[in-house]
Design a protein around this motif. Structure first.
Motif, mmCIF file in Angstrom:
data_model
loop_
_atom_site.group_PDB
_atom_site.id
_atom_site.type_symbol
_atom_site.label_atom_id
_atom_site.label_comp_id
_atom_site.label_asym_id
_atom_site.label_seq_id
_atom_site.Cartn_x
_atom_site.Cartn_y
_atom_site.Cartn_z
ATOM 1 N N SER A 43 0.981 -1.531 -0.309
ATOM 2 C CA SER A 43 -0.128 -0.109 0.055
ATOM 3 C C SER A 43 0.758 1.501 -0.250
ATOM 4 N N THR A 44 2.032 1.400 0.343
ATOM 5 C CA THR A 44 3.027 2.487 0.811
ATOM 6 C C THR A 44 3.874 2.143 -0.645
ATOM 7 N N TYR A 45 3.516 1.587 -1.797
ATOM 8 C CA TYR A 45 4.974 1.420 -2.852
ATOM 9 C C TYR A 45 4.860 2.057 -3.762
ATOM 10 N N PHE A 46 3.707 2.466 -3.584
ATOM 11 C CA PHE A 46 3.360 3.955 -4.598
ATOM 12 C C PHE A 46 2.633 5.051 -4.134
ATOM 13 N N SER A 47 3.424 6.701 -4.494
ATOM 14 C CA SER A 47 2.873 7.703 -4.097
ATOM 15 C C SER A 47 1.871 8.164 -4.005
ATOM 16 N N ILE A 48 1.291 8.941 -3.711
ATOM 17 C CA ILE A 48 -0.426 9.728 -4.726
ATOM 18 C C ILE A 48 0.268 10.074 -5.885
ATOM 19 N N GLY A 49 1.521 11.930 -5.758
ATOM 20 C CA GLY A 49 2.339 11.823 -7.074
ATOM 21 C C GLY A 49 2.239 10.650 -7.772
ATOM 22 N N ALA A 50 3.171 10.032 -7.906
ATOM 23 C CA ALA A 50 3.492 8.747 -8.577
ATOM 24 C C ALA A 50 1.866 8.312 -8.957
ATOM 25 N N PHE A 51 0.867 7.762 -8.217
ATOM 26 C CA PHE A 51 -0.278 7.341 -8.795
ATOM 27 C C PHE A 51 -1.282 8.313 -9.983
ATOM 28 N N LEU A 52 -1.235 10.232 -9.478
ATOM 29 C CA LEU A 52 -1.526 10.892 -10.431
ATOM 30 C C LEU A 52 -0.558 10.355 -11.498
ATOM 31 N N VAL A 53 0.328 10.698 -11.712
ATOM 32 C CA VAL A 53 1.120 10.461 -12.921
ATOM 33 C C VAL A 53 0.858 9.453 -13.776
ATOM 34 N N LEU A 54 0.831 8.416 -13.361
ATOM 35 C CA LEU A 54 0.572 6.685 -13.972
ATOM 36 C C LEU A 54 -0.840 7.366 -14.129
ATOM 37 N N ALA A 55 -2.361 7.676 -13.383
ATOM 38 C CA ALA A 55 -3.069 7.928 -14.425
ATOM 39 C C ALA A 55 -3.219 9.203 -15.324
ATOM 40 N N CYS A 56 -2.596 10.055 -15.341
ATOM 41 C CA CYS A 56 -2.682 10.436 -16.495
ATOM 42 C C CYS A 56 -1.934 10.455 -17.986
ATOM 43 N N LEU A 57 -1.018 9.323 -17.303
ATOM 44 C CA LEU A 57 -0.356 8.655 -18.518
ATOM 45 C C LEU A 57 -1.259 7.802 -19.422
ATOM 46 N N THR A 58 -1.702 6.891 -18.496
ATOM 47 C CA THR A 58 -2.697 5.873 -18.947
ATOM 48 C C THR A 58 -4.116 6.544 -19.880
ATOM 49 N N PHE A 59 -4.677 7.555 -19.157
ATOM 50 C CA PHE A 59 -5.329 8.494 -19.753
ATOM 51 C C PHE A 59 -5.237 9.383 -21.338
ATOM 52 N N SER A 60 -4.487 9.614 -21.309
ATOM 53 C CA SER A 60 -3.237 10.442 -22.219
ATOM 54 C C SER A 60 -3.534 9.116 -22.900
ATOM 55 N N LEU A 61 -2.932 7.763 -22.828
ATOM 56 C CA LEU A 61 -3.129 7.300 -23.485
ATOM 57 C C LEU A 61 -4.300 6.389 -24.484
ATOM 58 N N LEU A 62 -4.643 6.617 -23.205
ATOM 59 C CA LEU A 62 -6.244 5.951 -24.152
ATOM 60 C C LEU A 62 -7.171 6.883 -24.514
ATOM 61 N N ILE A 63 -6.867 8.290 -24.525
ATOM 62 C CA ILE A 63 -7.594 8.963 -24.919
ATOM 63 C C ILE A 63 -7.597 10.255 -26.530
ATOM 64 N N LEU A 64 -5.532 10.531 -26.670
ATOM 65 C CA LEU A 64 -5.002 11.327 -27.217
ATOM 66 C C LEU A 64 -5.057 10.295 -28.582
ATOM 67 N N PRO A 65 -5.291 8.916 -29.486
ATOM 68 C CA PRO A 65 -5.155 8.428 -30.493
ATOM 69 C C PRO A 65 -6.614 8.839 -30.286
ATOM 70 N N LEU A 66 -7.769 8.832 -29.870
ATOM 71 C CA LEU A 66 -8.568 8.740 -30.625
ATOM 72 C C LEU A 66 -9.441 10.421 -30.782
ATOM 73 N N VAL A 67 -8.237 11.364 -30.408
ATOM 74 C CA VAL A 67 -8.377 12.968 -30.654
ATOM 75 C C VAL A 67 -7.452 13.508 -32.139
ATOM 76 N N LEU A 68 -6.287 12.887 -31.504
ATOM 77 C CA LEU A 68 -5.485 13.561 -32.555
ATOM 78 C C LEU A 68 -5.612 12.988 -34.236
ATOM 79 N N PRO A 69 -5.176 13.619 -34.708
ATOM 80 C CA PRO A 69 -4.984 13.073 -36.532
ATOM 81 C C PRO A 69 -4.128 12.136 -37.071
ATOM 82 N N PRO A 70 -4.302 11.292 -37.287
ATOM 83 C CA PRO A 70 -3.619 10.170 -37.719
ATOM 84 C C PRO A 70 -2.284 10.910 -38.408
#
Length: 107
Positions: A43-70
């Motif tokens: 439970s203490t392996y990831f800090s809150i900041g690291a968790f937020l960075v990983l969540a933003c990276l996951t979100f960008s990998l899921l959403i940006l390919p749908l929004v940006l042109p090929p």
């Protein structure tokens, strides 16, 4: 006399059973403590900041390919880079080494 020695043997068996029960109980408590320690470490392996960075990276990998042109395809020379890296790693993996010279450098 015979009845007295058999009574002592019966008492010894009871003590042995009690000791075994105590040992089992202590082992169970130790296993529970080890499990709790592993849970706390996980439970203490990831800090809150690291968790937020990983969540933003996951979100960008899921959403940006749908929004940006090929994008246009990369140059053909750039496509050979991963192939060359793989060949280099395979060559290094199977290259023989002199273990005595490697061990001697640490002495």
């Amino acid at each position: 006399m015979a009845s007295r020695s058999s009574a002592l043997e019966g008492g010894g068996a009871a003590i042995q059973r009690r000791n075994n029960a105590v040992k089992r109980h202590l082992q169970q408590r130790q296993q529970e403590a080890d499990f709790h320690d592993k849970k706390v470490i996980a439970s203490t392996y990831f800090s809150i900041g690291a968790f937020l960075v990983l969540a933003c990276l996951t979100f960008s990998l899921l959403i940006l390919p749908l929004v940006l042109p090929p994008l246009p395809p990369p140059p053909s020379l750039l496509l050979w880079l991963p192939v060359c890296l793989l060949v280099l790693l395979v060559v290094l993996a199977f290259m023989p080494t002199d273990v005595r010279s490697v061990a001697a450098s640490y002495l």
